[in-house]
Design an enzyme around this catalytic site. Structure first.
Site, PDB file in Angstrom:
ATOM      1  N   HIS A 105       0.806  -1.222   0.000  1.00  0.00           N
ATOM      2  CA  HIS A 105       0.000   0.000   0.000  1.00  0.00           C
ATOM      3  C   HIS A 105       0.843   1.278   0.000  1.00  0.00           C
ATOM      4  O   HIS A 105       0.361   2.338   0.381  1.00  0.00           O
ATOM      5  CB  HIS A 105      -0.967   0.000   1.187  1.00  0.00           C
ATOM      6  CG  HIS A 105      -2.015  -1.071   1.097  1.00  0.00           C
ATOM      7  ND1 HIS A 105      -2.807  -1.452   2.162  1.00  0.00           N
ATOM      8  CD2 HIS A 105      -2.412  -1.829   0.049  1.00  0.00           C
ATOM      9  CE1 HIS A 105      -3.632  -2.411   1.765  1.00  0.00           C
ATOM     10  NE2 HIS A 105      -3.416  -2.664   0.497  1.00  0.00           N
ATOM     11  N   CYS A 116       4.639  16.445 -12.732  1.00  0.00           N
ATOM     12  CA  CYS A 116       5.818  15.893 -13.436  1.00  0.00           C
ATOM     13  C   CYS A 116       6.045  14.425 -13.124  1.00  0.00           C
ATOM     14  O   CYS A 116       6.979  13.820 -13.639  1.00  0.00           O
ATOM     15  CB  CYS A 116       7.063  16.712 -13.112  1.00  0.00           C
ATOM     16  SG  CYS A 116       7.747  16.388 -11.475  1.00  0.00           S
ATOM     17  N   THR A 175      -4.111  -8.124  10.708  1.00  0.00           N
ATOM     18  CA  THR A 175      -4.886  -7.586   9.598  1.00  0.00           C
ATOM     19  C   THR A 175      -6.316  -8.090   9.692  1.00  0.00           C
ATOM     20  O   THR A 175      -6.561  -9.225  10.080  1.00  0.00           O
ATOM     21  CB  THR A 175      -4.255  -7.911   8.219  1.00  0.00           C
ATOM     22  OG1 THR A 175      -5.166  -7.530   7.189  1.00  0.00           O
ATOM     23  CG2 THR A 175      -3.908  -9.362   8.082  1.00  0.00           C
ATOM     24  N   GLU A 202      -8.442 -10.521  17.745  1.00  0.00           N
ATOM     25  CA  GLU A 202      -9.854 -10.670  17.372  1.00  0.00           C
ATOM     26  C   GLU A 202     -10.032 -11.650  16.224  1.00  0.00           C
ATOM     27  O   GLU A 202      -9.141 -11.832  15.407  1.00  0.00           O
ATOM     28  CB  GLU A 202     -10.419  -9.313  16.950  1.00  0.00           C
ATOM     29  CG  GLU A 202     -10.703  -8.384  18.116  1.00  0.00           C
ATOM     30  CD  GLU A 202     -11.158  -7.010  17.640  1.00  0.00           C
ATOM     31  OE1 GLU A 202     -11.914  -6.948  16.647  1.00  0.00           O
ATOM     32  OE2 GLU A 202     -10.731  -6.016  18.253  1.00  0.00           O
TER      33      GLU A 202
HETATM   34  P1  NAD Z   1      -6.412  -3.828   9.178  1.00  0.00           P
HETATM   35  O1  NAD Z   1      -7.430  -4.100   8.148  1.00  0.00           O
HETATM   36  O2  NAD Z   1      -5.059  -4.360   8.954  1.00  0.00           O
HETATM   37  O3  NAD Z   1      -7.104  -4.214  10.654  1.00  0.00           O
HETATM   38  C1  NAD Z   1      -6.483  -4.062  11.909  1.00  0.00           C
HETATM   39  C2  NAD Z   1      -6.484  -5.429  12.599  1.00  0.00           C
HETATM   40  O4  NAD Z   1      -5.527  -5.408  13.633  1.00  0.00           O
HETATM   41  C3  NAD Z   1      -7.818  -5.834  13.230  1.00  0.00           C
HETATM   42  O5  NAD Z   1      -8.173  -7.128  12.790  1.00  0.00           O
HETATM   43  C4  NAD Z   1      -7.488  -5.852  14.746  1.00  0.00           C
HETATM   44  O6  NAD Z   1      -8.183  -6.888  15.415  1.00  0.00           O
HETATM   45  C5  NAD Z   1      -6.027  -6.127  14.739  1.00  0.00           C
HETATM   46  N1  NAD Z   1      -5.295  -5.662  15.919  1.00  0.00           N
HETATM   47  C6  NAD Z   1      -5.553  -4.607  16.722  1.00  0.00           C
HETATM   48  N2  NAD Z   1      -4.603  -4.504  17.676  1.00  0.00           N
HETATM   49  C7  NAD Z   1      -3.722  -5.512  17.450  1.00  0.00           C
HETATM   50  C8  NAD Z   1      -2.507  -5.936  18.082  1.00  0.00           C
HETATM   51  N3  NAD Z   1      -1.991  -5.289  19.140  1.00  0.00           N
HETATM   52  N4  NAD Z   1      -1.864  -7.006  17.579  1.00  0.00           N
HETATM   53  C9  NAD Z   1      -2.347  -7.662  16.505  1.00  0.00           C
HETATM   54  N5  NAD Z   1      -3.490  -7.317  15.884  1.00  0.00           N
HETATM   55  C10 NAD Z   1      -4.153  -6.246  16.342  1.00  0.00           C
HETATM   56  O7  NAD Z   1      -6.136  -2.382   9.309  1.00  0.00           O
HETATM   57  P2  NAD Z   1      -7.158  -1.209   9.242  1.00  0.00           P
HETATM   58  O8  NAD Z   1      -6.812  -0.413  10.418  1.00  0.00           O
HETATM   59  O9  NAD Z   1      -8.530  -1.756   9.068  1.00  0.00           O
HETATM   60  O10 NAD Z   1      -6.681  -0.485   7.889  1.00  0.00           O
HETATM   61  C11 NAD Z   1      -6.771  -0.987   6.587  1.00  0.00           C
HETATM   62  C12 NAD Z   1      -5.589  -0.447   5.737  1.00  0.00           C
HETATM   63  O11 NAD Z   1      -5.261   0.878   6.130  1.00  0.00           O
HETATM   64  C13 NAD Z   1      -4.295  -1.169   5.944  1.00  0.00           C
HETATM   65  O12 NAD Z   1      -4.207  -2.265   5.119  1.00  0.00           O
HETATM   66  C14 NAD Z   1      -3.240  -0.092   5.677  1.00  0.00           C
HETATM   67  O13 NAD Z   1      -2.950   0.089   4.315  1.00  0.00           O
HETATM   68  C15 NAD Z   1      -3.871   1.159   6.152  1.00  0.00           C
HETATM   69  N6  NAD Z   1      -3.368   1.553   7.483  1.00  0.00           N
HETATM   70  C16 NAD Z   1      -2.022   1.503   7.753  1.00  0.00           C
HETATM   71  C17 NAD Z   1      -1.542   1.860   9.009  1.00  0.00           C
HETATM   72  C18 NAD Z   1      -0.052   1.797   9.287  1.00  0.00           C
HETATM   73  O14 NAD Z   1       0.740   1.912   8.364  1.00  0.00           O
HETATM   74  N7  NAD Z   1       0.356   1.584  10.537  1.00  0.00           N
HETATM   75  C19 NAD Z   1      -2.432   2.263   9.999  1.00  0.00           C
HETATM   76  C20 NAD Z   1      -3.801   2.326   9.694  1.00  0.00           C
HETATM   77  C21 NAD Z   1      -4.237   1.955   8.435  1.00  0.00           C
HETATM   78 ZN    ZN Z   2       6.701  17.850 -10.060  1.00  0.00          ZN
END
Ligand code: NAD
Ligand code: ZN
Length: 229
Positions: A105, A116, A175, A202
């Protein structure tokens, strides 16, 4: 034996980087689905950049946790037979020391010029003038991340598919398994005969195909993973 690890926002949660579902503060009134889109950027690039600079400032202060560090150890253990695929844009895997990382991502510290087409790293946390402008031509730049509704970088996705379909162990960490096409990867691995392991406090759609489930946060979960692999 080939090992693939797919990480999502959950692995960075214990570093203080909120997942989309848990993000709050000032931005509670906006949903990520309303800001992380090409349409939002077109209609209000200043607002979208404000949100990204806010996220950058959180990430700038975040340190990799034991989950990220444990995956560096796994890379050392399996060498060429290990690949880390991440949906995260925060760069914390690289900061921890992971070398072989496929970013599905994009990266929040990289920008792309709409005029550009230059792509480069930009570490600004604030600016008097938003949207940010290109260092080379002065055009409007955007974060080089994949927004909802956009295609994933082709080479990264190809590598991810190739590895998912040829590995023996596929580990999904933090995830939600709902953001496609990344969410497809554990299913591809399973169909091709890999053992699927999930680390997530979860239940997710991946849980139903997982051979092993570690119902723990990533820091504890990766420690367990290191003891079983
Ligand atoms: P996600 O779809 O990857 O879901 C988050 C998951 O993490 C949930 O299933 C939750 O149960 C789990 N979780 C929560 N705390 C945890 C822990 N301590 N250990 C392990 N698992 C845990 O992410 P999202 O927040 O639904 O976002 C979707 C997309 O957004 C991502 O694929 C990404 O591209 C982007 N995003 C990136 C970041 C980052 O770079 N840190 C942060 C937020 C969102
Ligand atoms: Zn430029």
């Amino acid at each position: 034996m080939k090992v693939v690890v797919l990480t999502g926002a959950g692995i960075s949660a214990e570093s203080g980087v909120p997942t989309f579902r848990g993000s709050g503060g000032l931005w509670k009134s906006f949903r990520p689905e309303e800001l992380a889109t090409p349409e939002a950027f077109k209609s209000n690039p200043k607002l979208v950049w404000e949100w990204y600079l806010w996220r950058r400032s959180i990430i700038a202060n975040a340190e990799p946790n034991a989950g990220h560090v444990g995956l560096v150890e796994l890379e050392k253990r399996f060498g060429e037979n290990f690949l880390l695929i991440t949906q995260n844009v925060d760069g914390l895997h690289q900061k921890a020391g992971s070398k072989r990382v496929v970013e599905l991502h994009g990266n929040i510290w990289r920008v792309r010029c709409l005029a550009c087409k230059a792509v480069y790293y930009d570490y600004r946390l604030e600016s008097d003038e938003l949207p940010l402008k290109c260092d080379f031509c002065g055009g409007i730049i955007r974060p080089d991340v994949v927004w909802f509704g956009e295609a994933l970088p082709e080479e990264a996705l190809d590598t991810a598919y190739t590895w998912a379909s040829s590995c023996q162990i596929f580990v999904s960490i933090g995830t939600s398994g709902t953001v496609y096409p990344a969410a497809e990867l554990p299913h591809i691995a399973k169909i091709k005969g890999a053992k699927v392991i999930e680390i997530n406090p979860e239940k997710t759609p991946i849980s139903s195909i997982a051979d092993d489930i570690i119902r723990e946060p990533a820091t504890k979960g990766v420690e367990k993973l290191l003891s079983i692999l």
